[in-house]
Design a protein around this motif. Structure first.
Motif, mmCIF file in Angstrom:
data_model
loop_
_atom_site.group_PDB
_atom_site.id
_atom_site.type_symbol
_atom_site.label_atom_id
_atom_site.label_comp_id
_atom_site.label_asym_id
_atom_site.label_seq_id
_atom_site.Cartn_x
_atom_site.Cartn_y
_atom_site.Cartn_z
ATOM 1 N N ILE A 197 14.042 10.892 -6.320
ATOM 2 C CA ILE A 197 12.830 10.237 -5.814
ATOM 3 C C ILE A 197 12.498 9.016 -6.680
ATOM 4 O O ILE A 197 12.223 7.919 -6.172
ATOM 5 N N ALA A 198 12.581 9.201 -8.000
ATOM 6 C CA ALA A 198 12.250 8.104 -8.919
ATOM 7 C C ALA A 198 13.172 6.900 -8.701
ATOM 8 O O ALA A 198 12.714 5.757 -8.586
ATOM 9 N N MET A 199 14.471 7.144 -8.635
ATOM 10 C CA MET A 199 15.425 6.035 -8.543
ATOM 11 C C MET A 199 15.365 5.339 -7.184
ATOM 12 O O MET A 199 15.552 4.128 -7.090
ATOM 13 N N ALA A 249 11.171 4.616 3.224
ATOM 14 C CA ALA A 249 11.368 5.712 4.192
ATOM 15 C C ALA A 249 12.235 6.810 3.581
ATOM 16 O O ALA A 249 11.965 8.009 3.745
ATOM 17 N N LEU A 250 13.273 6.391 2.850
ATOM 18 C CA LEU A 250 14.161 7.380 2.230
ATOM 19 C C LEU A 250 13.411 8.175 1.158
ATOM 20 O O LEU A 250 13.547 9.409 1.082
ATOM 21 N N THR A 251 12.619 7.489 0.368
ATOM 22 C CA THR A 251 11.848 8.206 -0.673
ATOM 23 C C THR A 251 10.920 9.229 -0.021
ATOM 24 O O THR A 251 10.823 10.373 -0.475
ATOM 25 N N LYS A 252 10.248 8.812 1.051
ATOM 26 C CA LYS A 252 9.304 9.733 1.707
ATOM 27 C C LYS A 252 10.026 10.968 2.232
ATOM 28 O O LYS A 252 9.518 12.085 2.136
ATOM 29 N N ASP A 253 11.219 10.764 2.771
ATOM 30 C CA ASP A 253 11.969 11.922 3.278
ATOM 31 C C ASP A 253 12.402 12.832 2.120
ATOM 32 O O ASP A 253 12.415 14.058 2.248
ATOM 33 N N MET A 254 12.738 12.222 0.991
ATOM 34 C CA MET A 254 13.093 13.038 -0.193
ATOM 35 C C MET A 254 11.882 13.830 -0.661
ATOM 36 O O MET A 254 12.016 14.996 -1.045
ATOM 37 N N ILE A 255 10.718 13.203 -0.635
ATOM 38 C CA ILE A 255 9.508 13.915 -1.068
ATOM 39 C C ILE A 255 9.296 15.142 -0.172
ATOM 40 O O ILE A 255 8.998 16.238 -0.655
ATOM 41 N N ALA A 256 9.526 14.959 1.119
ATOM 42 C CA ALA A 256 9.360 16.080 2.056
ATOM 43 C C ALA A 256 10.386 17.194 1.792
ATOM 44 O O ALA A 256 10.155 18.351 2.141
ATOM 45 N N HIS A 257 11.527 16.832 1.198
ATOM 46 C CA HIS A 257 12.593 17.822 0.955
ATOM 47 C C HIS A 257 12.686 18.246 -0.508
ATOM 48 O O HIS A 257 13.662 18.894 -0.898
ATOM 49 N N LEU A 258 11.709 17.880 -1.312
ATOM 50 C CA LEU A 258 11.847 18.085 -2.762
ATOM 51 C C LEU A 258 12.175 19.533 -3.155
ATOM 52 O O LEU A 258 13.099 19.767 -3.939
ATOM 53 N N ASP A 259 11.458 20.494 -2.578
ATOM 54 C CA ASP A 259 11.695 21.892 -2.975
ATOM 55 C C ASP A 259 13.122 22.316 -2.632
ATOM 56 O O ASP A 259 13.808 22.965 -3.428
ATOM 57 N N GLU A 277 0.837 -1.214 0.000
ATOM 58 C CA GLU A 277 0.000 0.000 0.000
ATOM 59 C C GLU A 277 0.866 1.256 0.000
ATOM 60 O O GLU A 277 0.597 2.212 -0.716
ATOM 61 N N ASP A 278 1.904 1.241 0.840
ATOM 62 C CA ASP A 278 2.778 2.421 0.942
ATOM 63 C C ASP A 278 3.446 2.726 -0.395
ATOM 64 O O ASP A 278 3.568 3.881 -0.787
ATOM 65 N N TYR A 279 3.890 1.683 -1.084
ATOM 66 C CA TYR A 279 4.514 1.908 -2.392
ATOM 67 C C TYR A 279 3.500 2.411 -3.413
ATOM 68 O O TYR A 279 3.795 3.286 -4.216
ATOM 69 N N ARG A 280 2.296 1.871 -3.366
ATOM 70 C CA ARG A 280 1.273 2.344 -4.320
ATOM 71 C C ARG A 280 1.039 3.840 -4.141
ATOM 72 O O ARG A 280 0.820 4.563 -5.113
ATOM 73 N N GLU A 281 1.130 4.288 -2.904
ATOM 74 C CA GLU A 281 0.889 5.717 -2.639
ATOM 75 C C GLU A 281 1.917 6.657 -3.258
ATOM 76 O O GLU A 281 1.608 7.802 -3.562
ATOM 77 N N ILE A 282 3.153 6.180 -3.437
ATOM 78 C CA ILE A 282 4.181 7.074 -3.992
ATOM 79 C C ILE A 282 4.381 6.873 -5.499
ATOM 80 O O ILE A 282 5.230 7.505 -6.117
ATOM 81 N N ARG A 283 3.584 5.990 -6.087
ATOM 82 C CA ARG A 283 3.761 5.668 -7.515
ATOM 83 C C ARG A 283 3.686 6.924 -8.402
ATOM 84 O O ARG A 283 4.497 7.095 -9.316
ATOM 85 N N ASP A 284 2.751 7.797 -8.099
ATOM 86 C CA ASP A 284 2.551 8.944 -8.981
ATOM 87 C C ASP A 284 3.795 9.846 -9.034
ATOM 88 O O ASP A 284 4.313 10.138 -10.114
ATOM 89 N N ILE A 285 4.279 10.240 -7.876
ATOM 90 C CA ILE A 285 5.448 11.138 -7.884
ATOM 91 C C ILE A 285 6.702 10.404 -8.382
ATOM 92 O O ILE A 285 7.558 10.979 -9.067
ATOM 93 N N ALA A 286 6.786 9.110 -8.084
ATOM 94 C CA ALA A 286 7.971 8.347 -8.496
ATOM 95 C C ALA A 286 8.042 8.172 -10.015
ATOM 96 O O ALA A 286 9.118 7.941 -10.563
#
Ligand code: GN1
Ligand code: MG
Length: 369
Positions: free
Chosen positions: A309-311, A347-357, A191-200
């Motif tokens: 984020i993608a990689m 977890a690393l991807t989520k932290d990157m998403i939070a720091h994207l800007d 489920e967690d991975y499905r949630e980040i599919r769009d941005i990834a």
């Protein structure tokens, strides 16, 4: 054949000069089997890297070696335009008596051998910001050397290697088949991975919209794939050229950030320790963007932080897929290691998403310098 006997036979086929002394197994990669082999010649030990290529992963290993020999020759010629020898700055593969860069052993194993670069070291990971900046320079320079290499000459050794959409689809396939009955225990991770599919998959959409040019890329840009001078810590050469293929700058940048800017190992189990270290990130950007900015398009520049984020997400999806499939692809050293890797990457991807800007702003800073 016993391991040592096999290694000695491989070395003999590559005509390595001197007297065989001993070998050690290097455990860092997840795919191939790698040995460092020592010969005694001219009163000193000379060492070589001897590898058995994983033909489950690389189904056409001859094409892998054709790509590698062609790319290394190309880089060697470029380096020799500016310095007397390229010995420590590009890999040198040995040839058999009949001029091949590989040999098949009787059990079907596919082997190759290259010189060990003298006085070099590599790091799985490092906190040394100068080394991280050097890593950015190393992969940036690699791109520059190959900027005018004819992309169409390269074989696609693993089709769709960094096609993030297909990687997410492969996870869904694995879930449907549930071959080793592991799906039930990873429902939340799925489920967690499905949630980040769009941005990834955003960089993939930029690619299919024709916004990003295809380049010759390395495609496996982790820190351990660079050799540094053991004394000065300057970058010497990029190694592990198996996946050199047409690709995006965002892939090489992103996959490097996944490792170089992370606070932890790939399979850290204490997820509270998993984060992107912005100081490390900036050091890598300084080296990479500083080296490449004049040959990057503005769209490419804008894809870099998203590429991280993608990689990171893609690599995590691959680990989770492999766990569900029964650990067929990535070598594991303990049960559930692929699941640990997948959780850490999430977890690393989520932290990157939070720091994207913030990540993009740092890229812009060095782009404008
Ligand atoms: C594999 O085997 P190694 O360490 O060079 C993988 C990369 C992954 C990496 C994760 C051909 O690389 O794509 O990013 O593991 N290589 C292949 O650490 O799949
Ligand atoms: Mg590799």
């Amino acid at each position: 054949m016993k391991e040592e006997k096999q290694i000695k036979e491989v070395c003999a086929r590559f005509g390595l000069a001197g007297e065989y002394r001993f070998y050690e197994t290097l455990n860092s990669g997840h795919i191939n089997t790698t040995y460092r082999v020592y010969f005694f010649r001219d009163n000193e030990l000379k060492d070589y890297i001897v590898q058995r290529v994983n033909t489950y992963v690389f189904q056409d290993p001859v094409s892998v070696m054709n790509n590698i020999s062609s790319v290394t020759e190309y880089i060697r010629a470029k380096i020799k335009e500016k310095q007397a020898t390229a010995k420590r700055n590009v890999l040198h593969y040995s040839q058999t008596a009949d001029g091949k860069y590989y040999t098949f052993m009787p059990d079907g194993g596919f082997w190759r051998c290259c010189r060990y670069i003298d006085d070099s070291i590599c790091f799985e990971n490092t906190d040394n910001l100068t080394v991280i900046e050097e890593s950015g320079k190393a992969f940036g320079e690699f791109q520059l050397y190959l900027a005018d290499y004819p992309v169409e000459k390269l074989s696609i050794v693993i089709p769709h290697f960094h096609n993030t959409v297909r990687r997410f689809d492969a996870l869904e396939d694995a879930i449907v088949h549930d071959e080793v009955k592991r799906v039930a225990c990873v429902q939340q991770d799925i489920e967690d991975y499905r949630e980040i599919r769009d941005i990834a998959t955003k960089v993939y959409r930029m690619q299919t919209a024709g916004e990003l040019p295809l380049r010759v890329t390395h495609n496996d840009t982790k820190t351990s794939n660079i050799l540094f001078d053991a004394k000065t810590l300057e970058h010497l050469s990029v190694i592990d050229l198996d996946t050199v293929m047409p690709g995006l700058i965002a892939f090489d940048f992103g996959d490097a950030i996944r490792v170089a800017a992370s606070t932890c190992e790939e399979d850290e189990k204490d997820l509270s320790k998993v984060a992107i270290d912005m100081e490390k990130y900036e050091a890598f950007v300084r080296g990479f963007v500083g080296t490449l900015k004049n040959s990057m398009t503005e769209n490419e520049k804008n894809s870099l932080a998203l590429g991280a984020i993608a990689m990171t997400a893609e690599c995590g999806v691959r680990f989770l897929t492999d766990f569900i499939n029964g650990d067929k692809y990535f070598r594991i050293h303990y049960r559930k290691q692929n699941l640990a890797r997948a959780k850490c990457h999430l977890a690393l991807t989520k932290d990157m998403i939070a720091h994207l800007d913030e990540m993009q702003a740092i890229v812009d800073k060095y782009w404008n310098k």
